[in-house]
Design an enzyme around this catalytic site. Sequence first.
Site, PDB file in Angstrom:
ATOM      1  N   SER A   6     -22.603  14.757  10.190  1.00 54.62           N
ATOM      2  CA  SER A   6     -23.365  15.964   9.899  1.00 54.62           C
ATOM      3  C   SER A   6     -22.576  17.262  10.107  1.00 54.62           C
ATOM      4  O   SER A   6     -21.547  17.461   9.480  1.00 54.62           O
ATOM      5  CB  SER A   6     -24.637  15.920  10.743  1.00 54.62           C
ATOM      6  OG  SER A   6     -25.459  17.009  10.500  1.00 54.62           O
ATOM      7  N   ARG A  29     -31.697  21.581  28.274  1.00 59.32           N
ATOM      8  CA  ARG A  29     -31.846  20.135  28.031  1.00 59.32           C
ATOM      9  C   ARG A  29     -30.474  19.534  27.741  1.00 59.32           C
ATOM     10  O   ARG A  29     -29.583  20.227  27.217  1.00 59.32           O
ATOM     11  CB  ARG A  29     -32.801  19.877  26.858  1.00 59.32           C
ATOM     12  CG  ARG A  29     -32.418  20.596  25.590  1.00 59.32           C
ATOM     13  CD  ARG A  29     -33.316  20.229  24.423  1.00 59.32           C
ATOM     14  NE  ARG A  29     -32.943  18.961  23.826  1.00 59.32           N
ATOM     15  CZ  ARG A  29     -31.946  18.786  22.967  1.00 59.32           C
ATOM     16  NH1 ARG A  29     -31.183  19.802  22.596  1.00 59.32           N
ATOM     17  NH2 ARG A  29     -31.690  17.592  22.476  1.00 59.32           N
ATOM     18  N   THR A  48     -26.302  14.826  21.071  1.00 55.66           N
ATOM     19  CA  THR A  48     -25.178  14.574  20.157  1.00 55.66           C
ATOM     20  C   THR A  48     -23.839  15.072  20.697  1.00 55.66           C
ATOM     21  O   THR A  48     -22.807  14.818  20.105  1.00 55.66           O
ATOM     22  CB  THR A  48     -25.412  15.284  18.800  1.00 55.66           C
ATOM     23  OG1 THR A  48     -25.501  16.681  19.031  1.00 55.66           O
ATOM     24  CG2 THR A  48     -26.671  14.802  18.118  1.00 55.66           C
TER      25      THR A  48
HETATM   26  P1  NG1 Z   1     -28.750  18.033  20.233  1.00 54.30           P
HETATM   27  O1  NG1 Z   1     -27.266  17.914  20.280  1.00 54.30           O
HETATM   28  O2  NG1 Z   1     -29.510  16.926  20.898  1.00 54.30           O
HETATM   29  O3  NG1 Z   1     -29.197  19.404  20.641  1.00 54.30           O
HETATM   30  C1  NG1 Z   1     -28.677  18.632  17.611  1.00 54.30           C
HETATM   31  C2  NG1 Z   1     -29.731  19.626  17.204  1.00 54.30           C
HETATM   32  C3  NG1 Z   1     -30.997  18.883  16.852  1.00 54.30           C
HETATM   33  C4  NG1 Z   1     -30.755  17.812  15.800  1.00 54.30           C
HETATM   34  C5  NG1 Z   1     -29.575  16.936  16.214  1.00 54.30           C
HETATM   35  C6  NG1 Z   1     -29.170  15.926  15.175  1.00 54.30           C
HETATM   36  C7  NG1 Z   1     -30.173  21.865  18.097  1.00 54.30           C
HETATM   37  C8  NG1 Z   1     -30.436  22.697  19.291  1.00 54.30           C
HETATM   38  N1  NG1 Z   1     -30.027  20.554  18.305  1.00 54.30           N
HETATM   39  O4  NG1 Z   1     -29.173  17.887  18.695  1.00 54.30           O
HETATM   40  O5  NG1 Z   1     -31.960  19.784  16.443  1.00 54.30           O
HETATM   41  O6  NG1 Z   1     -30.556  18.387  14.526  1.00 54.30           O
HETATM   42  O7  NG1 Z   1     -28.418  17.730  16.544  1.00 54.30           O
HETATM   43  O8  NG1 Z   1     -28.302  16.389  14.217  1.00 54.30           O
HETATM   44  O9  NG1 Z   1     -30.097  22.404  16.994  1.00 54.30           O
HETATM   45 ZN    ZN Z   2     -26.867  17.188   8.944  1.00 56.60          ZN
END
Ligand code: NG1
Ligand code: ZN
Length: 542
Positions: free
Chosen positions: A64, A496, A500
């Site tokens: 992504s 939090r 990822t």
């Molecule tokens: P994490 O890394 O858990 O914050 C990020 C995005 C999620 C979601 C995931 C998957 C933010 C704050 N967090 O997750 O919304 O899109 O990646 O791609 O944007």
């Molecule tokens: Zn994406």
Amino acid sequence: MDLSAITKHSALHAKPSGLLLQYGTAGFRMKAEHLDHIMFRMGLLAVLRSKQTKSTIGVMVTASHNPEEDNGVKLVDPLGEMLAPSWEEHATYLANAEEEDMQRVLIDISEKEAVDLQQDAFVVIGRDTRPSSEKFSQSVIDGVTVLGGQVHDYGLLTTPQLHYMVCCRNTSGQYGMATIEGYYQKLSRAFVELTKQASCSGDEYRSLKIDCANGIGALKLKEMEHYFSQGLSVQLFNDGTKGKLNHLCGADFVKSHQKPPQGMEIKFNERCCSFDGDADRIVYYYCDADGHFHLIDGDKIATLISSFLKELLLEIGENLNVGVVQTAYANGSSTRYLEEVMKVPVYCTKTGVKHLHHKAQEFDIGVYFEANGHGTALFSKAVEDKINQLTRELEDKKGKAAKILRNIIDLFNQAAGDAIADMLVIEAILALKNLTIQQWDALYTDLPNRQLKVKVADRKVISTTDAERQAVTPPGLQEAINDLVKKYRLSRAFVRPSGTEDVIRVYAEADSQESADSLAHEVSLAVFDLAGGIGERPQPGF
Ligand code: NG1
Ligand code: ZN
């Protein structure tokens, strides 16, 4: 199962010893060099899942919005949804098995899930444009084949396109044709129909600049462009011919830095948007007469879409419930506007589209978006049937509204958030309502906000509750955040662990940018001190 063949092939995709990975919010994701065994094993798992569900399963190779050096993989369930939670656990279990345990783990999962090993299996694969993705999809194919599954490799696809293919194949073509042309035709037909109904036809409504993050979105838009050019002309930037994937461009960069991408000049009043690296996120923006940059994020997209849908329902005279689902990252102003002005019920779930998607399924029409621009609208089967009936029966104004709704349903990729589909929906709504991007932006004013990351030794020390808005552990952290929040006006903050990246995410909003920045910084310090920060202490300034 040909157990000896599995052992032999698995050794060709050996797991680096000691490496432990978890199937997170977006599957497995990390530096590409550590992922080959994961790809092979997800091929194996996809076969078991396909046999169990007696359906086609998807495997998408992408990371992504992450840097080009990373990669990742996720499985797509039969109706195009994210993998079921119990299977996420199996994925983690299989990913971490040592070579000598592979056979046992596969048998174990098959027994737990009552998989009929005699059943046929079919797996479809898609990949993004990363240098490592092609080789990785071969490793997935290797895994599928060694377990006796059949494969169709779609090659380069956006993530939502793979979701679409899976959904089409498991609904005997009812959702659409499971080909790339099928996807282009379904979306473009609905879009062109919609724009034909729009009264305005000035050029300014019909052209859009798109930053493609140097990713797959550029390739697919180039193929698709002529299908919808009657209704919209697009100019593509960061199309991958020069720059690096997601580097200083793309939806994630624009959203988190709150500034335009490199490689795109924005003139006053021009409507612009950015996709992320696998084209499942979109954000819009423009520059005003003073050259100030204005971001229109997922929250404002959800607002535009849900208010348009409400208007259509009013016209049709159907009393259907529309709900909006957000996460804690949604700007406070958006939630207030939706609830108080739009009178739309708003729900907050944990981060990650699977949580939002799940909640949105509870409504006749559920609109869900993450602030970062990942989202879609879901229409229940009953709504679809009702609308189909009305389009047949009614000829008047109501019938027209029903037809618009019918095309909107076709346009949204209901299997997953889709930047291309969302873009066409947004463009259609702006044209139908004769709205400029400034008028859309003016629906409400975002509260200034800031997102930061803090590195800690073990991000699991922070656990949360209340849709991630409150920290439960470590002790004292939530109290510290509460005290800091009290120092500012219209303020809110939460922390939090990222699903990822190996970081803690900090979010703060307040009445001014200085306040939001300073609150975010102070909360970062609290995290660093109370949750085992590593490296340099967070510094003020960005
Ligand atoms: P994490 O890394 O858990 O914050 C990020 C995005 C999620 C979601 C995931 C998957 C933010 C704050 N967090 O997750 O919304 O899109 O990646 O791609 O944007
Ligand atoms: Zn994406």
